[in-house]
Design a protein around this motif. Structure first.
Motif, short mmCIF file in Angstrom:
data_model
loop_
_atom_site.label_atom_id
_atom_site.label_comp_id
_atom_site.label_asym_id
_atom_site.label_seq_id
_atom_site.Cartn_x
_atom_site.Cartn_y
_atom_site.Cartn_z
N TYR A 24 0.84 -1.20 0.00
CA TYR A 24 0.00 0.00 0.00
C TYR A 24 0.88 1.25 0.00
O TYR A 24 0.52 2.28 -0.55
CB TYR A 24 -0.93 0.01 1.22
CG TYR A 24 -2.04 -1.03 1.19
CD1 TYR A 24 -2.48 -1.59 -0.02
CD2 TYR A 24 -2.67 -1.43 2.35
CE1 TYR A 24 -3.50 -2.53 -0.05
CE2 TYR A 24 -3.70 -2.38 2.34
CZ TYR A 24 -4.10 -2.93 1.14
OH TYR A 24 -5.11 -3.86 1.13
N GLU B 260 -5.50 0.61 -0.28
CA GLU B 260 -6.39 0.24 0.82
C GLU B 260 -7.77 -0.08 0.25
O GLU B 260 -8.28 0.65 -0.61
CB GLU B 260 -6.49 1.38 1.84
CG GLU B 260 -5.44 1.32 2.95
CD GLU B 260 -4.09 1.96 2.60
OE1 GLU B 260 -3.93 2.40 1.45
OE2 GLU B 260 -3.20 1.99 3.47
N HIS C 138 -5.14 -3.62 8.16
CA HIS C 138 -5.07 -2.77 6.96
C HIS C 138 -5.78 -3.33 5.74
O HIS C 138 -6.21 -2.58 4.88
CB HIS C 138 -3.61 -2.49 6.61
CG HIS C 138 -2.90 -1.67 7.64
ND1 HIS C 138 -2.92 -0.30 7.64
CD2 HIS C 138 -2.18 -2.05 8.73
CE1 HIS C 138 -2.21 0.15 8.68
NE2 HIS C 138 -1.75 -0.90 9.36
#
Lengths: 238, 378
Positions: free
Chosen positions: B152, B168, B299
């Motif tokens: 990410y 994300e 996440h």
């Protein structure tokens, strides 16, 4: 004697693992190693320098057959593992441990790669490395009576070689992927002449000095030649 | 305490850098005009594709690199002990990859060895960067202190021979999953070459990884003009946007079609016609979710991970639906959590779906864990 025993044991281990793989793998992604590949342990001058012979029933491929195989054919002779299989893996994990370790089952030679960012690319790097290691370690028989260097060997020779023709193209250096093939043919010849660089140089139409410079230009080639010379009780090249 | 304050500060600073990326606007505009207007999610541009419109001196870059390396080293085996997370060695390797994405390829050989060796010559020479150095301080703090996944941070994942955008909201494709494409090529296309001309589906496509790699495999096995194609479905608007942009970036607009919807729902028009169905559905048992490595559990999208109590909710749904979606001789391969799920699914197929599938097999991943269930529709 201990070395000869060791070689024999290695042979057994390799065959055992091929057998296990074939039996344990329900899906035929890993094929059986062809029976035409075989080991021939050799003892010379009291030192256990062992020799791997590689033959093929294929009429058009005579020597250096492992590294002339296509990627997927060579891959089929390998067992692939990653270094760490701790935990459940898959979606559980984000570790970018895409390291690849390839074991070439017919010879037991192992190559690995960790620095690339995908499993796939590490596999390609490991396979390229495996080709070089095979070139360095697997010896093919050479007939000295009617010796003429194969084209892949001519490609790595300097222009000073009288056997080079216009077909040989420009000299290929160690960074070229085709260098491994020429290196293997050169080591086969040096092995056949019992490690004598001057004898090999004569058969290649070049001076001993020029051949020494070629050998010294690549560290792994240099090391392989010296290991071979040491096994025959000769002084290392410097 | 100090650490916490610093990380809080870095978030604020990063916020400034993350949203108004000045240059790549043209890129995201062109992407949004094609397929994203109805979805309203703009895919982020991965670091390595941003223009090198920032710069820093070699000494400034070296200073950041030294700081980042020290931060990575300070982790030691803390994360390994905590939740089997990354150790310092892996983090330093990621730092090298971050540098590779930050600096243009043609300057790698000049700049990267200098940072390692600490060479002090020409320190004021300027290096072009794809992001401001301040942002690099921020994102590396996020990587270490917030455990934000490296993929990410750089906005991409290298997967097989592809580089896929991720962000994300989209599952980061795993190295294990790379093997599904080997199954497509070695098992399906080699044994039944006619499948290369059919329609394939990748259900829950996420970044589009399986769909894109399958489309390329179909193309390389194509015979004459007849071409196969792939339909990728996903429930998540972010996944649909990211997969669509990955498809465009790989020039596969005519070959891979991304449809929004759950599993088979958007596929009514191809019922009983599919040549292949592939999926890496959520398969982690709900009880395991709280113990996941922070990079994953805190996440990545839970919807792409949590497979219900035993982890097999979605896998069973896929197996229930796949027989009516595949044409006779069609191929399926699904990724699972491991041996237990593989055996359970094979039992389920043999008992509940007796006679409908053939050549059912379990295939292990590169780490030797039984990972995939595959077979052919009779």
């Amino acid at each position: 004697m201990a070395m000869a025993m060791g070689t024999g044991a290695g042979f057994m281990n390799v065959m055992k693992s091929v057998d296990q793989l074939v039996r344990s793998n329900g899906v035929s992604l890993v094929a059986k190693a062809p029976s035409s590949f075989f080991f021939m342990p050799q003892k010379r001058k009291g030192l256990g320098y062992w020799q791997l012979y590689c033959c093929s029933s294929n009429s058009h491929s005579n020597n250096s057959c492992y590294i002339t195989l296509k990627d997927e054919e060579l891959m089929r002779q390998c067992e692939m593992t990653s270094f760490k299989a701790s935990g459940p893996g898959g979606q559980h994990r984000n570790k970018r441990e895409s390291a690849v370790r390839l074991k070439h089952l017919p010879t037991g030679i192992v190559a690995q790669a960790v620095e690339d960012r995908s499993q796939h690319m590490n596999r390609a790097s490991a396979l390229a490395r495996l080709r070089t290691l095979i070139a360095l370690k697997v010896r093919n028989p050479v007939s000295l009576d009617s010796y003429s260097p194969p084209s892949e060997l001519l490609q790595i020779l300097p222009r000073s070689s009288t056997l080079r023709t216009s077909d040989s193209g420009p000299q290929i250096g160690p960074n070229n992927p085709k260098f491994a093939l020429g290196m293997q043919a050169l080591l086969d010849l040096i092995f056949a002449v019992e490690g004598s660089v001057s004898d090999a140089a004569k058969l290649l139409g070049m001076s001993t000095g020029a051949l020494s410079r070629l050998i010294l230009s690549d560290d792994s080639l240099w090391k392989a030649v010296n290991e071979l010379r040491a096994s025959k009780g000769m002084k290392p090249l410097k | 305490m100090l650490k916490l304050r610093l990380s809080g500060l870095s978030c604020g600073v990063c916020g400034n850098f993350r949203i108004p990326m000045p240059i790549p606007r043209s890129y995201s505009n062109s992407a949004s005009s094609i397929a994203l207007s109805s979805i309203d999610v703009k895919p982020k541009v991965p670091l390595y594709l941003r223009p090198p419109s920032f710069s820093a001196s070699v000494s400034e870059l070296a200073k950041w690199h030294k700081w980042a390396k020290n931060l990575a080293s300070s982790v030691g085996s803390t994360f390994v002990n905590l939740d089997n997370g990354p150790d310092s060695t892996l983090l330093r390797r990621e730092l090298n990859w971050l540098l590779q994405d930050l600096i243009e390829l043609q300057h790698h050989s000049k700049i990267l060895p200098r940072l390692e060796s600490g060479n002090n010559e020409n320190l004021d020479v300027s290096v072009a960067l794809r992001a401001p150095l301040e942002e690099m301080y921020c994102v590396w703090r996020q990587r270490i202190e917030e455990r934000r996944p490296f993929q990410y941070v750089v906005g991409c994942e290298h997967w097989r021979d592809l580089v896929l955008s991720v962000q994300e909201g989209v599952l980061i494709p795993r190295p294990e999953t790379e093997m599904i494409i080997d199954l497509v090529e070695d098992v399906a296309l080699n044994n039944a070459p006619e499948l290369a001309q059919g329609v394939w589906a990748d259900l829950g496509t996420g970044s589009g990884a399986i769909a894109i790699a399958t489309a390329r495999a179909l193309r390389s096995h194509a015979d004459g003009d007849a071409r196969g194609r792939v339909i990728a479905t996903d429930l998540s608007p972010v996944a649909v946007a990211v997969a669509t942009s990955n498809v465009q970036r790989h020039g596969l607009e005519g070959v891979v079609e991304v449809r929004k919807g759950s599993w088979f729902e958007p596929l009514n028009d191809v019922q009983g016609e599919l040549a292949g169905v592939l999926s890496n559905p959520p398969y982690i048992p709900s009880g395991d979710m709280s113990g996941l490595q922070a990079e994953v559990g805190q996440h990545e999208p839970i919807i792409a991970l949590d497979g219900g109590t035993s982890g097999t909710n979605d896998l069973l749904h896929l197996i229930d639906g796949v027989a009516s979606m595949l044409k006779p001789g069609g191929f399926f391969a699904f990724e699972t959590n491991g041996e237990k799920q593989c055996r359970f699914l094979v039992d389920y197929i043999q008992n509940e779906k007796a006679g409908r599938f053939g050549d059912i097999n379990i295939v292990s991943d590169f780490a030797g864990i039984q990972r995939f269930v595959m077979g052919f529709h009779r």
